[in-house]
Design a protein around this motif. Sequence first.
Motif, PDB file in Angstrom:
ATOM      1  N   ARG A  10     -14.586 -63.187  41.183  1.00  0.00           N
ATOM      2  CA  ARG A  10     -13.223 -62.920  40.825  1.00  0.00           C
ATOM      3  C   ARG A  10     -12.313 -63.445  41.427  1.00  0.00           C
ATOM      4  NH1 ARG A  10     -11.685 -59.814  45.270  1.00  0.00           N
ATOM      5  NH2 ARG A  10     -13.331 -59.099  46.667  1.00  0.00           N
ATOM      6  N   LEU A  11     -12.723 -64.543  42.778  1.00  0.00           N
ATOM      7  CA  LEU A  11     -11.877 -65.030  43.798  1.00  0.00           C
ATOM      8  C   LEU A  11     -11.693 -66.396  43.025  1.00  0.00           C
ATOM      9  CD1 LEU A  11     -13.016 -63.834  47.237  1.00  0.00           C
ATOM     10  CD2 LEU A  11     -11.150 -63.256  45.917  1.00  0.00           C
ATOM     11  N   LYS A  12     -12.720 -67.052  42.099  1.00  0.00           N
ATOM     12  CA  LYS A  12     -12.464 -68.562  41.944  1.00  0.00           C
ATOM     13  C   LYS A  12     -11.197 -68.607  41.264  1.00  0.00           C
ATOM     14  CE  LYS A  12     -15.081 -71.912  39.327  1.00  0.00           C
ATOM     15  NZ  LYS A  12     -16.210 -72.383  38.649  1.00  0.00           N
ATOM     16  N   GLY A  13     -10.214 -69.436  41.601  1.00  0.00           N
ATOM     17  CA  GLY A  13      -9.129 -69.996  40.811  1.00  0.00           C
ATOM     18  C   GLY A  13      -7.954 -69.477  41.560  1.00  0.00           C
ATOM     19  N   THR A  14      -8.285 -68.441  42.631  1.00  0.00           N
ATOM     20  CA  THR A  14      -7.025 -68.103  43.395  1.00  0.00           C
ATOM     21  C   THR A  14      -6.900 -68.738  44.640  1.00  0.00           C
ATOM     22  OG1 THR A  14      -8.803 -66.642  44.631  1.00  0.00           O
ATOM     23  CG2 THR A  14      -7.987 -65.567  42.557  1.00  0.00           C
ATOM     24  N   LYS A  15      -5.594 -68.637  45.185  1.00  0.00           N
ATOM     25  CA  LYS A  15      -5.453 -69.323  46.500  1.00  0.00           C
ATOM     26  C   LYS A  15      -5.203 -68.276  47.740  1.00  0.00           C
ATOM     27  CE  LYS A  15      -3.161 -73.264  44.091  1.00  0.00           C
ATOM     28  NZ  LYS A  15      -2.091 -74.017  43.929  1.00  0.00           N
ATOM     29  N   LEU A  16      -5.605 -68.986  48.624  1.00  0.00           N
ATOM     30  CA  LEU A  16      -5.105 -68.239  50.008  1.00  0.00           C
ATOM     31  C   LEU A  16      -4.462 -69.445  50.807  1.00  0.00           C
ATOM     32  CD1 LEU A  16      -8.768 -66.870  51.425  1.00  0.00           C
ATOM     33  CD2 LEU A  16      -6.779 -65.421  50.577  1.00  0.00           C
ATOM     34  N   HIS A  17      -3.118 -68.850  50.956  1.00  0.00           N
ATOM     35  CA  HIS A  17      -2.215 -69.517  51.608  1.00  0.00           C
ATOM     36  C   HIS A  17      -1.988 -70.959  51.070  1.00  0.00           C
ATOM     37  CE1 HIS A  17      -1.743 -66.601  54.862  1.00  0.00           C
ATOM     38  NE2 HIS A  17      -2.798 -66.583  54.857  1.00  0.00           N
ATOM     39  N   GLY A  18      -2.105 -71.097  49.903  1.00  0.00           N
ATOM     40  CA  GLY A  18      -1.951 -72.237  49.062  1.00  0.00           C
ATOM     41  C   GLY A  18      -3.102 -73.251  48.983  1.00  0.00           C
ATOM     42  N   VAL A  19      -4.500 -72.760  49.651  1.00  0.00           N
ATOM     43  CA  VAL A  19      -5.521 -73.453  49.612  1.00  0.00           C
ATOM     44  C   VAL A  19      -6.378 -72.732  48.576  1.00  0.00           C
ATOM     45  CG1 VAL A  19      -7.673 -73.945  50.946  1.00  0.00           C
ATOM     46  CG2 VAL A  19      -5.337 -73.807  52.102  1.00  0.00           C
ATOM     47  N   PRO A  20      -6.945 -73.432  47.474  1.00  0.00           N
ATOM     48  CA  PRO A  20      -7.651 -72.866  46.469  1.00  0.00           C
ATOM     49  C   PRO A  20      -8.956 -72.476  46.706  1.00  0.00           C
ATOM     50  CG  PRO A  20      -7.623 -75.579  46.269  1.00  0.00           C
ATOM     51  CD  PRO A  20      -6.512 -74.993  47.624  1.00  0.00           C
ATOM     52  N   VAL A  21      -9.730 -71.544  45.970  1.00  0.00           N
ATOM     53  CA  VAL A  21     -10.975 -71.239  46.060  1.00  0.00           C
ATOM     54  C   VAL A  21     -11.583 -72.031  44.905  1.00  0.00           C
ATOM     55  CG1 VAL A  21     -12.590 -69.294  45.768  1.00  0.00           C
ATOM     56  CG2 VAL A  21     -10.736 -69.023  46.783  1.00  0.00           C
ATOM     57  N   LEU A  22     -12.631 -73.100  45.137  1.00  0.00           N
ATOM     58  CA  LEU A  22     -12.820 -74.070  44.195  1.00  0.00           C
ATOM     59  C   LEU A  22     -14.268 -73.485  43.615  1.00  0.00           C
ATOM     60  CD1 LEU A  22     -12.019 -77.030  46.263  1.00  0.00           C
ATOM     61  CD2 LEU A  22     -10.646 -76.107  44.299  1.00  0.00           C
ATOM     62  N   GLY A  23     -15.062 -72.640  44.252  1.00  0.00           N
ATOM     63  CA  GLY A  23     -16.320 -72.376  43.496  1.00  0.00           C
ATOM     64  C   GLY A  23     -17.105 -71.463  44.428  1.00  0.00           C
ATOM     65  N   GLY A  24     -18.256 -71.347  44.224  1.00  0.00           N
ATOM     66  CA  GLY A  24     -19.334 -70.725  44.896  1.00  0.00           C
ATOM     67  C   GLY A  24     -20.100 -71.364  45.858  1.00  0.00           C
ATOM     68  N   LEU A  25     -20.759 -70.739  46.812  1.00  0.00           N
ATOM     69  CA  LEU A  25     -21.464 -71.625  47.914  1.00  0.00           C
ATOM     70  C   LEU A  25     -22.410 -72.665  47.467  1.00  0.00           C
ATOM     71  CD1 LEU A  25     -22.012 -68.608  50.258  1.00  0.00           C
ATOM     72  CD2 LEU A  25     -20.155 -70.015  50.221  1.00  0.00           C
ATOM     73  N   ASP A  26     -22.927 -72.331  46.559  1.00  0.00           N
ATOM     74  CA  ASP A  26     -24.110 -73.555  45.793  1.00  0.00           C
ATOM     75  C   ASP A  26     -23.314 -74.785  45.352  1.00  0.00           C
ATOM     76  OD1 ASP A  26     -26.043 -71.862  46.454  1.00  0.00           O
ATOM     77  OD2 ASP A  26     -25.710 -70.706  44.537  1.00  0.00           O
ATOM     78  N   ASP A  27     -22.116 -74.727  45.217  1.00  0.00           N
ATOM     79  CA  ASP A  27     -21.245 -75.643  44.630  1.00  0.00           C
ATOM     80  C   ASP A  27     -20.887 -76.720  46.033  1.00  0.00           C
ATOM     81  OD1 ASP A  27     -21.437 -74.822  42.202  1.00  0.00           O
ATOM     82  OD2 ASP A  27     -19.465 -73.721  42.522  1.00  0.00           O
ATOM     83  N   ALA A  28     -21.322 -76.456  47.047  1.00  0.00           N
ATOM     84  CA  ALA A  28     -20.724 -76.996  48.128  1.00  0.00           C
ATOM     85  C   ALA A  28     -20.813 -78.587  48.239  1.00  0.00           C
ATOM     86  CB  ALA A  28     -21.560 -76.581  49.692  1.00  0.00           C
ATOM     87  N   VAL A  29     -22.006 -79.185  47.621  1.00  0.00           N
ATOM     88  CA  VAL A  29     -22.533 -80.597  47.671  1.00  0.00           C
ATOM     89  C   VAL A  29     -21.429 -81.153  47.062  1.00  0.00           C
ATOM     90  CG1 VAL A  29     -23.871 -81.991  47.252  1.00  0.00           C
ATOM     91  CG2 VAL A  29     -24.761 -80.154  48.394  1.00  0.00           C
ATOM     92  N   ALA A  30     -21.057 -80.442  45.827  1.00  0.00           N
ATOM     93  CA  ALA A  30     -20.341 -81.594  44.717  1.00  0.00           C
ATOM     94  C   ALA A  30     -18.849 -81.268  45.183  1.00  0.00           C
ATOM     95  CB  ALA A  30     -20.530 -80.748  43.476  1.00  0.00           C
TER      96      ALA A  30
END
Length: 636
Positions: free
Chosen positions: A184-204
């Motif tokens: 539910r957090l994907k695509g949202t923003k915290l203080h203008g910083v985007p939530v870009l994906g899940g933890l498993d997406d860290a490398v990309a």
Amino acid sequence: MISWRERLSALVPRLTVVSHDLLMVWLCWQGLHHLRYAMLPNPPASPLWSPEIAIVLVAQGLVFWRVGLYRGLWRFASVPDLWNILKAALLGLLALALGLALYNRLGTVPRAVLVLYPFALVGLLGMPRLLFRAWKDNQNSDLKSGVALRVLILGAGRAGEALVRDLRRSGAYQPVGLLDDAARLKGTKLHGVPVLGGLDDAVAIARETAAKLIVIAMPSLDAANMQRVVAICESTGLPFRTVPRLVDVLEGRSLPGELKEVAIDDLLGRKPVTPDWKLIRGWLGGRTVLVTGAGGSIGSELCRQCARHGARKIALLEVDELALTTTHAELSRAFPDLEIVSVLGNCGDPAAIAHALKISEPDAVFHAAAYKQVPLLEQQLREAVRNNVLATEVVARACRDAGVATFVFISTDKAVDPVNVLGATKRFAEMVCQTMDDRKSTRFVTVRFGNVLDSAGSVVPLFREQIRLGGPVTVTDPDVTRYFMTIPEACQLIVQAAAGAAHASIYTLDMGEPVPIRVLAEQMIRLAGKQPGKDIAIVYTGLRPGEKLHETLFHADELYRPTSHSKILEARARDASVEMISRAIVSLQAAAAAYDNEELSRILRASVPEFSPAGHVQETGATIVQFPARDARRTR
């Protein structure tokens, strides 16, 4: 002495803010009147100044001062400040309404103005504050954007939100994105910083955002999940840090907002222990304690715990002059109001312990002095007996003779079914303490626990040094396991057990699940940024003298029961003969004086029947006993 110029320079910003707020009150009052009468064909005149406006400004200004509106800084304005402004506006409405009622019975004030006043005032006062903070944050970011380190944050919860604010405020870091497994957090923003994906997406995502550092903002993770997150961080090839746990901040081991390296205890999964602080402070508050071995890793932390929780005076007894000086200096610096007494000497010397007790007059004694290196003590039986048994008897007897209220003996899980000299001598010392307790004077308490992370001589510093030198890391056996605790956790539970202990009691601390030493070595290698078996080799050397594959927590004949604290169990002490112990002590003293190791060994085996040296132990007898699932032996 503060000069008038310094006073003026400090006063000017405050006066500017007060002037701004009163101007906003004036604008609010005037604007609402104009709005109320704007639709009338012939609106009444609205003077820029009148007794009515003066009453409004004085009433509202007094409320601003009383609610502490000017104690905050615009630079850090946030939701609590807006709540304070709303409270000031509502109280101000009551104050000005009362003042105007006394002046003219509110005859010239439209009711719509009174209703809208607090909400309009919140907007006029809050918006400049928030805009100022946003401007300062952006200004700071713009000034340092060229040199700021690009950071990818793992975790978009409260810790992540706080971290984004802290990083932006510092200016040295630039948050470029957050990762969180909550869909539910994907695509949202915290203080203008985007939530870009899940933890498993860290490398990309780390590659796409050109991140240079990863920060783990999930301080409540358990061991298994922390291991997974660390593995993800390692797969990116980037350096990574973590935010401290709340308990580490409260205990002074970390600073708020500090980025620290992931420690081995983060991966071993010690859930934060919550002692009964009320019980501990009620027992320690205003009292005096004496700690033997006060310069060691356990002894020094016991001193800190006692000082932190209300001890008035602490006596340090230590044979190592450097360790004594270091501990004294640390306590003096951290606790300037604490009275500290230092005694350099061997606790096994009757004169030294008698002197320490005389000058400190303690209410409680923590006996932490001991030799504890298993392989070494296998070849140094005389010193093990002298320090672990005979010195304990000297200290215990001196405490009883001096009328000390509580004597706490620090024991080990190796005293259960001992297979080495350390375990046998500690078990004998437990029996000495048990027979000293006559239930009429000194209360003798024994606390057992396992290996302590990062204590002097433990496996963690050894592995760390081996890794620093490029390996190999030496592990005795691929299957060997040990129970581990952190030093602060062990000491907190020691004090907790002592605070509510019964006479002649033995307590065992919950050390969680046994940890394979092989896994510990692999985790430490990874934390150093290396790969086990590739960058750093692991070599298996075989069990050393006195070692066994697995430790046990309770003897088969020790029935146990739960205590008021879920991490502490009380064992029913086995019967011990006072006469037998007394005769054995005399014999041990004579054998030690003659340096007769054969006689010392014979007496030790006769006094501790379950002592079976490791060379004669069948491995089938070395079993792992889970804590506290021993329902077959539980007593209610």
